[in-house]
Enzyme design. Structure first.
Site, PDB file in Angstrom:
ATOM      1  N   HIS A 244     -10.925  25.690   6.163  1.00  0.00           N
ATOM      2  CA  HIS A 244     -10.455  24.948   4.698  1.00  0.00           C
ATOM      3  C   HIS A 244     -10.116  26.047   3.873  1.00  0.00           C
ATOM      4  CE1 HIS A 244     -13.302  21.221   6.099  1.00  0.00           C
ATOM      5  NE2 HIS A 244     -12.381  21.520   6.828  1.00  0.00           N
TER       6      HIS A 244
ATOM      7  N   GLU B 277     -11.318  26.797   0.778  1.00  0.00           N
ATOM      8  CA  GLU B 277     -12.233  27.840   0.293  1.00  0.00           C
ATOM      9  C   GLU B 277     -12.518  29.037   0.963  1.00  0.00           C
ATOM     10  OE1 GLU B 277     -13.397  23.703  -1.116  1.00  0.00           O
ATOM     11  OE2 GLU B 277     -12.523  24.578   0.788  1.00  0.00           O
TER      12      GLU B 277
ATOM     13  N   CYS C 211     -17.094  21.056   1.287  1.00  0.00           N
ATOM     14  CA  CYS C 211     -17.826  20.261   2.167  1.00  0.00           C
ATOM     15  C   CYS C 211     -19.375  20.881   2.622  1.00  0.00           C
ATOM     16  CB  CYS C 211     -16.903  20.037   3.262  1.00  0.00           C
ATOM     17  SG  CYS C 211     -16.701  21.497   4.365  1.00  0.00           S
TER      18      CYS C 211
ATOM     19  N   CYS D 124     -18.423  24.642   4.105  1.00  0.00           N
ATOM     20  CA  CYS D 124     -17.564  25.516   3.178  1.00  0.00           C
ATOM     21  C   CYS D 124     -18.879  26.007   2.078  1.00  0.00           C
ATOM     22  CB  CYS D 124     -16.568  24.939   2.444  1.00  0.00           C
ATOM     23  SG  CYS D 124     -15.213  24.611   3.301  1.00  0.00           S
TER      24      CYS D 124
ATOM     25  N   THR E 144      21.652  -3.622  -1.045  1.00  0.00           N
ATOM     26  CA  THR E 144      21.417  -2.923  -0.034  1.00  0.00           C
ATOM     27  C   THR E 144      22.345  -2.653   1.025  1.00  0.00           C
ATOM     28  OG1 THR E 144      19.845  -4.093   1.191  1.00  0.00           O
ATOM     29  CG2 THR E 144      18.645  -3.043  -0.314  1.00  0.00           C
TER      30      THR E 144
ATOM     31  N   TRP F 167      24.926   5.003   3.891  1.00  0.00           N
ATOM     32  CA  TRP F 167      25.031   5.758   3.063  1.00  0.00           C
ATOM     33  C   TRP F 167      25.430   5.322   1.618  1.00  0.00           C
ATOM     34  CZ3 TRP F 167      22.884   8.328   5.939  1.00  0.00           C
ATOM     35  CH2 TRP F 167      23.157   9.202   6.919  1.00  0.00           C
TER      36      TRP F 167
ATOM     37  N   ARG G  33       9.112  11.646   4.176  1.00  0.00           N
ATOM     38  CA  ARG G  33       8.745  11.549   5.475  1.00  0.00           C
ATOM     39  C   ARG G  33       8.023  12.671   5.916  1.00  0.00           C
ATOM     40  NH1 ARG G  33      14.242   9.832   8.817  1.00  0.00           N
ATOM     41  NH2 ARG G  33      14.756   7.774   8.022  1.00  0.00           N
TER      42      ARG G  33
ATOM     43  N   THR H 187      15.013  -4.075  11.683  1.00  0.00           N
ATOM     44  CA  THR H 187      15.818  -3.037  11.052  1.00  0.00           C
ATOM     45  C   THR H 187      16.256  -2.016  12.388  1.00  0.00           C
ATOM     46  OG1 THR H 187      14.637  -2.795   8.948  1.00  0.00           O
ATOM     47  CG2 THR H 187      15.701  -0.691   9.790  1.00  0.00           C
TER      48      THR H 187
ATOM     49  N   GLY I 241      13.034  -3.174   6.995  1.00  0.00           N
ATOM     50  CA  GLY I 241      14.109  -3.768   6.128  1.00  0.00           C
ATOM     51  C   GLY I 241      13.705  -4.755   4.916  1.00  0.00           C
TER      52      GLY I 241
END
Length: 331
Positions: free
Chosen positions: A52, A54, A79, A88, A165, A174, A188, A200, A265
């Site tokens: 972690h 720390e 934690c 930690c 759209t 595009w 993403r 879609t 979509g």
């Protein structure tokens, strides 16, 4: 540098590992030696199974005998339980730190104040709430997941200025420029899963992968399809789910998905919006107009029937990306 500056540096360190730490939170840490002289020691959460934030920062401080009496700044409560790694708090106490400054308390039931209590019981001064609003914003997906068992939902939309759209014949490739499309890949990259509807997939055959061409070897998000993807679709292999959306979110949350990016979509977008399941909307607006009412809209199906029923969110940011606008709205 003052206390706020050190915490802001910890926040920046955390942002640098966002998207790589799931199911753990993305945390940043800065250790300032007792005399305030010389370098500070920094750390951020490693991928699952690694140290972690720390502990990473402590490694450097201990190696230079600079931990005793130091102040540790961390965005999230340390934690106090054993998971994939030891607590930690044990490492902090053993290192002899004098003071720990924390952004927000960890809502995870295994922590939830236990880390603060353990540090104080060991005689360490604890300050809670430094830059809490900024840290809370950064860790909002993690906090929601721990409190509800469901992921933070980001709905991505791209349209012309008149809210369309695609053309009436279905062509839509595009609408936005390369800068906006690159930003979608960044969304993403920090998401644990990307979701689209089967319609879609049939219409656009998307890959739903992160393609940033920056030379970084990254883990791809889980690809999720509502319904069945056709054989040979580029999105495969993917997790194919059906049923009510709250159940879908609970299923994904149980799989450790903290942040979910919904890419459409139009029917899927409306379903998430109408059910009140979206936490953030990210809209990419191109300086283009279809100029009529026959283009395909952002949302499919009926909307608000009267002005009093129009949904209103809170504007978070507006940014120009190339020739397009990126608008982020909070629910």
């Amino acid at each position: 540098m003052d206390t706020a500056d050190h915490m802001r540096r910890a926040i920046a360190l955390a942002e640098g590992v966002r998207g790589s730490t799931t199911p753990n939170p993305w945390v940043g840490c800065v250790i300032v030696p007792a005399d305030g002289a010389g370098p500070n020691y920094e750390g951020a959460t490693a991928p699952p199974g690694g140290p972690h934030a720390e502990v990473t920062a402590l490694v450097g401080a201990l190696a230079h005998d600079r931990a005793r009496g130091a102040t540790l700044f961390t965005t999230l409560e340390p934690c106090a339980h054993t998971g994939r790694t030891p607590p930690c708090t044990d490492a902090i106490i053993a290192a002899g730190l004098a003071r720990v400054v924390i952004g927000i308390e960890d809502p995870d039931a295994q922590v939830a104040g236990r880390g603060v209590a353990a540090l104080r019981a060991a005689g360490i001064e604890v300050v809670l709430g430094e830059q809490a609003a900024e840290v809370g914003e950064q860790l909002a997906p993690y906090c929601k997941h721990r409190r509800t068992g469901q992921p933070w939902v980001v709905l991505k939309l791209a349209s012309t200025l008149d809210g369309r759209t695609a053309a009436p014949d279905g062509t839509s490739r595009w609408i936005t420029g390369p800068e906006a499309r690159r930003d979608v890949h960044r969304l993403r990259d920090r998401a644990d899963a990307v979701l689209v509807g089967a319609g879609t997939v049939r219409a656009d055959d998307p890959e739903l992968t992160v393609r940033l061409d920056d030379g970084v070897d990254r883990t791809q998000p889980l690809r999720v399809v509502l319904g069945r993807a056709p054989e040979g679709a580029r999105v495969l292999p993917a997790l194919e789910l059906a049923g009510e959306l709250p159940g879908v979110l609970t299923e994904l949350g149980g799989r450790g998905v903290i942040e979910l990016l919904v890419e459409g979509g139009a029917s899927v977008a409306r379903a998430f919006h109408a059910a009140g399941l979206v936490d953030r909307y990210v809209l990419y607006l191109a300086p283009a107009l279809f100029g009529g009412d026959d283009g395909r809209p952002v949302f499919a199906g009926p909307g608000a029937g009267t002005i009093g029923d129009v949904w209103r969110g809170k504007l978070v940011s507006v940014e120009q990306l190339g020739e397009d606008l990126r608008v982020e709205v909070a629910a």
